[in-house]
Write an enzyme that holds these catalytic residues in place. Structure first.
Site, mmCIF file in Angstrom:
data_model
loop_
_atom_site.group_PDB
_atom_site.id
_atom_site.type_symbol
_atom_site.label_atom_id
_atom_site.label_comp_id
_atom_site.label_asym_id
_atom_site.label_seq_id
_atom_site.Cartn_x
_atom_site.Cartn_y
_atom_site.Cartn_z
ATOM 1 N N GLY A 272 0.816 -1.202 0.000
ATOM 2 C CA GLY A 272 0.000 0.000 0.000
ATOM 3 C C GLY A 272 0.850 1.252 0.000
ATOM 4 O O GLY A 272 1.976 1.265 -0.508
ATOM 5 N N SER A 273 0.343 2.303 0.612
ATOM 6 C CA SER A 273 1.007 3.607 0.584
ATOM 7 C C SER A 273 2.027 3.756 1.708
ATOM 8 O O SER A 273 1.920 3.081 2.741
ATOM 9 C CB SER A 273 -0.044 4.712 0.713
ATOM 10 O OG SER A 273 -0.612 4.694 2.012
ATOM 11 N N VAL A 276 0.314 4.731 5.213
ATOM 12 C CA VAL A 276 -0.297 3.617 5.940
ATOM 13 C C VAL A 276 0.778 2.634 6.388
ATOM 14 O O VAL A 276 0.687 2.047 7.468
ATOM 15 C CB VAL A 276 -1.361 2.918 5.067
ATOM 16 C CG1 VAL A 276 -1.963 1.726 5.803
ATOM 17 C CG2 VAL A 276 -2.455 3.898 4.673
ATOM 18 N N GLY A 277 1.820 2.469 5.571
ATOM 19 C CA GLY A 277 2.915 1.577 5.955
ATOM 20 C C GLY A 277 3.567 1.992 7.260
ATOM 21 O O GLY A 277 3.905 1.147 8.109
ATOM 22 N N GLU A 294 5.701 -3.172 1.116
ATOM 23 C CA GLU A 294 5.870 -2.809 -0.295
ATOM 24 C C GLU A 294 4.992 -1.594 -0.517
ATOM 25 O O GLU A 294 3.771 -1.691 -0.547
ATOM 26 C CB GLU A 294 5.449 -3.979 -1.180
ATOM 27 C CG GLU A 294 5.976 -3.861 -2.609
ATOM 28 C CD GLU A 294 5.078 -3.040 -3.511
ATOM 29 O OE1 GLU A 294 5.394 -1.841 -3.695
ATOM 30 O OE2 GLU A 294 4.090 -3.570 -4.016
ATOM 31 N N CYS A 328 1.420 -0.686 -10.955
ATOM 32 C CA CYS A 328 2.001 -1.394 -9.817
ATOM 33 C C CYS A 328 3.485 -1.484 -10.108
ATOM 34 O O CYS A 328 3.906 -2.297 -10.928
ATOM 35 C CB CYS A 328 1.388 -2.784 -9.666
ATOM 36 S SG CYS A 328 2.128 -3.754 -8.353
#
Length: 591
Positions: A272-273, A276-277, A294, A328
């Site tokens: 994700g972003s 948020v990581g 990732e 991606c």
């Protein structure tokens, strides 16, 4: 020759036998998966056919709709923390049983999945397309091929890399054996993004289950409909091999659901972003569990002046527009040598002008819809910022004949020139079908430009000289590099996948990703037990003798001295000190 001839005959016979065995159909059972409620046969009830207007407010339900048509798909529950913990508890019970399973049983599970995937490619791609807006071709490339490649790699090499690995024991432990064992961690948690709903579920699931773990996966609220269907496939395959029912679970919800998952599992995988990581890391710190992150990328695509421009231009456009403009690890920054800049731009403009976007299951379109509501507004904002700072639009694709209610879900392929690093477009992850192209004069300049990013996931370098391309790629600060190609790393599932900087850390895929799902345990034992056992030398036994440190000094030099003469002299001193300690003052030797 007489010695080698029989060996060659045997090797040839072995190769022929192996080839013939490949032609024999394996006895892999088929599984039945109910897909009646996910296939769009054009006869949906009125309730499931209305145009859905997404709510800005989160509720206790995850509402699902087709980005390409805004058609309503249904809803799933947004699980509360107690419900998440119950799923994890059930997965933990299942894992204790599965941890005792054989590799033969695990391979059987993989073969059943592989058979179903190959036989139901269209269904899997259509579900992915309806839920995320991607085209069928993009779904096949990003969902089917990568997953099949991962399964075949695990079938071929997975067991080898999870068996105990013997290591050198060192000079002081020649009488020992040293090995590394790989044991299951327990329950793996995964929070995955929406852009590849099938592969993003199967990728962590395959590694976790094959290494003896259970896994609980929180799917994105933007791809819950497809994720819950894909779980049916996994459950059917698990049932076919007699595996515990709750070994793999897919859960739905929002931030609260994800937070509860992080606090309950033994390892966390997040796709994700960066924002948020970082929140995942803070939460994981409370229980000190390992985390793999990732977090996206801003991959550089470098084109030197000695390339086949027409050939590279096709690859460049595919890299920029990858997955219906839902990148991606897509190429987002293009650096082209000034000698071929104009020619390259003209070639990609010609290609992009032929690219059309539209509902992927309605007509023949090259690109689908933007999955997330209002993301097209962000893309236009990035383009406007670049235009305000001097960039120009060199060419755009087209948007097909779509309904007015869905127009914001599409963004035409766009090429910008005269860009520079002051523009947001060259710094922020766009996640869209935009191709900014910048000039460079020297290889050194290209390297500096490519490294001028907070992201470090991947890169692609093109040159008529492979050595030149390798030299450039080796100086780029990222986790993945493709030489004269783009994204080919995805199809090499023996390779680890991951980045540096704001692209995250840790790896999935490959040996590194498989073993990351394991408790790595170092084991040392006696080589010739019980004939030879470890015995502490007398000078350093308690109570330690007066010459204990002298003994240690000599022992260190005997083992690690830089030349044989010093080591032999030290060895004599060691033996002398042991002998003195064993011989009392009265001259009689100690027992």
């Amino acid at each position: 020759m007489a010695f080698w001839w029989p060996l060659l005959v045997i090797a040839f016979a072995f190769a022929i036998c192996k080839f013939l065995l490949m032609l024999v159909p394996s006895n892999v059972p088929s599984i039945d998966v109910d897909a009646s409620d996910v296939v769009d046969d054009g006869n949906q009830t009125r309730e499931n056919s209305f145009i859905y207007i997404p709510s800005r407010r989160q509720t206790d339900k995850v509402q699902c709709y087709e980005p390409a048509t805004m058609k309503y798909l249904g809803f799933f529950p947004a699980l509360k923390p107690d419900e998440v913990k119950e799923h994890v508890a059930q997965a933990r019970k299942a894992q204790k049983v599965w941890a005792k399973s054989s590799f033969k049983q695990r391979r059987h599970f993989l073969r059943i999945l592989l058979k179903y995937i190959i036989e139901h490619q269209e269904l899997i791609c259509e579900v992915s397309s309806r839920d995320t807006g991607k085209t069928m071709v993009d779904a096949s490339l990003g969902e089917i091929m990568t997953t099949c490649e991962k399964i075949t790699w695990l079938l071929s090499e997975g067991e080898k890399w999870l068996k105990p690995e013997y290591r050198s024991c060192g000079r002081s432990m020649l009488h020992k054996t040293a090995k590394v064992e790989f044991h299951p961690l327990g329950v793996v948690g995964a929070i995955v993004s929406w852009n590849y709903p099938f592969h993003n579920i199967f990728n962590p699931m395959l590694a976790a289950v094959f290494s003896g773990n259970s896994i609980v996966i929180k799917v994105s609220e933007h791809a819950s409909w497809s994720g819950c269907f894909y779980l049916r496939i996994i459950k059917a395959a698990l049932s076919a091999v007699g595996a515990p029912e709750n070994l793999v679970e897919v859960i739905t919800g929002f931030a609260e659901t994800g937070e509860a998952l992080v606090s309950s599992v033994d390892k966390m995988i997040f796709v994700g972003s960066p924002g948020v990581g970082k929140m995942i890391m803070r939460s994981a710190a409370n229980t000190l569990i390992p985390v793999t992150l990732e977090l996206g990328g801003k991959d550089a695509f470098i084109v030197c002046e000695d390339v086949d421009v027409q050939h590279v231009a096709q690859i460049a456009v595919r890299g920029a527009l990858q997955s219906s403009g839902q990148n991606c690890a897509g190429a987002e920054r293009f650096y082209v040598h000034k000698e071929i800049y104009s020619k390259f731009v003209a070639e990609v403009v010609k290609i992009v002008k032929s690219v059309s976007a539209g509902p992927p299951l309605v007509g023949k379109y090259d690109m689908g819809a933007i999955c997330m509501q209002e993301h097209s507004e962000k893309l236009q904002s990035l383009v406007n910022d670049a235009l305000d700072k001097g960039a120009e639009i060199a060419g755009r694709g087209s948007v097909g004949n779509i309904g007015e209610g869905a127009v914001d879900q599409y963004f035409p392929a766009t090429i910008l020139v005269n860009v520079n690093h002051t523009m947001r477009l060259m710094q922020e992850e766009a996640f869209g079908p935009i191709m900014p192209i910048m000039k460079f004069s020297t290889d050194e300049e290209a390297i500096i430009l490519a490294n001028d990013s907070r992201y470090g996931l991947g890169c692609a370098v093109f040159s008529g000289s492979q050595q030149r391309a390798r030299t450039i790629a080796s100086q780029l600060h990222c986790g993945i590099a493709a030489i004269n190609d783009f994204a080919s790393n995805y199809m090499c599932q023996s390779l680890p996948f991951g980045g540096v900087k704001d692209s995250g850390f840790g790896r999935f895929a490959g040996v590194e990703g498989l073993r990351a799902c394991c408790l790595v345990k170092s084991v040392v034992e006696d080589r010739w037990w019980p004939l030879i056992k470890t015995k502490i030398p007398k000078p350093i036994q308690y109570p330690i003798s007066e010459n204990g440190f002298e003994f240690q000094q000599s022992l260190v030099e005997a083992l690690y001295g830089l030349n044989i003469r010093d080591r032999l002299r030290a060895l004599v001193d060691v033996l002398k000190l042991i002998s003195e300690h064993n011989t009392p003052k009265d001259g009689k030797r100690k027992d």
